[in-house]
Design an enzyme around this catalytic site. Structure first.
Site, PDB file in Angstrom:
ATOM      1  N   THR A   7       0.799  -1.222   0.000  1.00  0.00           N
ATOM      2  CA  THR A   7       0.000   0.000   0.000  1.00  0.00           C
ATOM      3  C   THR A   7       0.832   1.273   0.000  1.00  0.00           C
ATOM      4  OG1 THR A   7      -1.603   1.246   1.361  1.00  0.00           O
ATOM      5  CG2 THR A   7      -0.075  -0.156   2.530  1.00  0.00           C
TER       6      THR A   7
ATOM      7  N   TYR B 219      -1.810   0.696  10.454  1.00  0.00           N
ATOM      8  CA  TYR B 219      -2.009  -0.022   9.194  1.00  0.00           C
ATOM      9  C   TYR B 219      -0.747   0.064   8.334  1.00  0.00           C
ATOM     10  CZ  TYR B 219      -3.626  -0.908   4.422  1.00  0.00           C
ATOM     11  OH  TYR B 219      -3.746  -1.380   3.131  1.00  0.00           O
TER      12      TYR B 219
END
Length: 300
Positions: A115, A139
């Site tokens: 990501t 995250y």
């Protein structure tokens, strides 16, 4: 575009982990898995393999004997990760490590999806694959750790970072905006987060191309073009023929638990140089996605 097939049995048996998500659904579409040589593609979700448990991963390898594993599984609740740290690292860091270890032991190849949140968003030009990571959220930290564990465990790997994923399947920003526009007189969407929307269909094609090539290392994939979340939302409603106003707001006003990178534009030039893949514009990809959603809504 010519893709060199990997020299192992990787093209014969492919395991897609995280098959129930929007990316997994695209990877399992029949047109994704056809080619000059027959391949058996297995879609696996949590009920078939728990990547946080190594014995579950090895049981899957014993059963299927994949030569290529594509890991589309992740704990993607960015705000939820802030309070569920252990779960975030179990899925996003330990899970990929387990897959990489099993790939090494069974002679398989791994494509792992990461990501833009591994970056801090302070750069003012597109992020290159080799740029140093500096994640700001749990995250992002868990995904960065997952990348590192894959690199340390398995030589025959590809890591593909992506951003702002949307598609016709699963939950995503496009569907959220369309639903909200039917329920509220106006929408407020942030203008100070800038990045690149990515169509799950296009990402799936790139992942398979890389997986079936002889390339290794870290790549970026997103659709071409840059926008804010506000501009993205406005374009969605325009294509849908909805007139709900989209008002500007700041990230600070949103008051979310997890910090987001203000700028997370990804440079895809390495991917193009090594594979010939040239991502189309996010506007073109969005138009196709919207047409597919409309067609699905019209079906009895």
């Amino acid at each position: 575009m010519r893709i060199t097939r990997h020299s192992t049995a990787g093209a014969d048996v492919v395991a897609v982990v995280g098959a129930a998500g929007q990316l997994g659904c695209e990877l399992l579409r029949p047109q994704r898995t056809c080619g000059p040589t027959p391949r058996v593609v297995h879609g696996l979700d949590i009920d078939q393999v728990d990547i946080t448990r190594y014995e579950s991963v090895t049981a899957m390898f014993e059963r299927l004997r994949p030569g290529l594993v594509i890991n589309a599984a992740a704990y993607t609740d960015v705000d939820g990760c802030e309070s569920q740290v252990e779960q975030a690292f179990a899925v996003n860091a330990t899970g990929p490590q387990h897959l990489a270890r099993a790939c090494r032991e069974y002679g398989a190849r791994l494509v792992h999806v990461s990501t833009d949140y591994v970056f801090d968003g302070r750069k003012h030009s597109p992020y290159l694959p080799e740029d140093p990571v500096n994640p700001q959220s749990v995250y992002g930290k868990s995904k960065a750790e997952g990348e590192q564990r894959v690199r340390q465990t398995l030589a025959d790997h590809v890591i593909v970072r992506t951003s702002w994923l949307f598609g016709a399947g699963g939950r995503n920003f496009v569907k959220t905006i369309l639903q909200a526009a039917t329920e509220r007189p106006e929408l407020h969407v942030v203008t100070d987060q800038v990045g690149c929307p990515t169509y799950a269909k296009d990402l799936a094609a790139a992942l398979l191309a890389l997986g079936l090539s002889d390339r290794t290392g870290t790549y970026h994939f997103c659709n071409a073009g840059v926008c804010s979340w506000n501009a993205f939302a406005s374009r969605i409603l325009e294509l849908a023929g909805l007139s709900t106003p989209v008002r500007p707001m700041t990230t600070a006003q949103l008051k979310r638990p997890a910090p987001r990178p203000a700028y997370s534009v990804l440079d895809t030039s390495r991917l193009t140089e090594h594979t010939g893949i040239q991502p189309r514009s996010w506007q073109e990809a969005l138009a196709e996605c919207m047409a597919e959603l409309k067609q699905a809504a019209c079906k009895p």
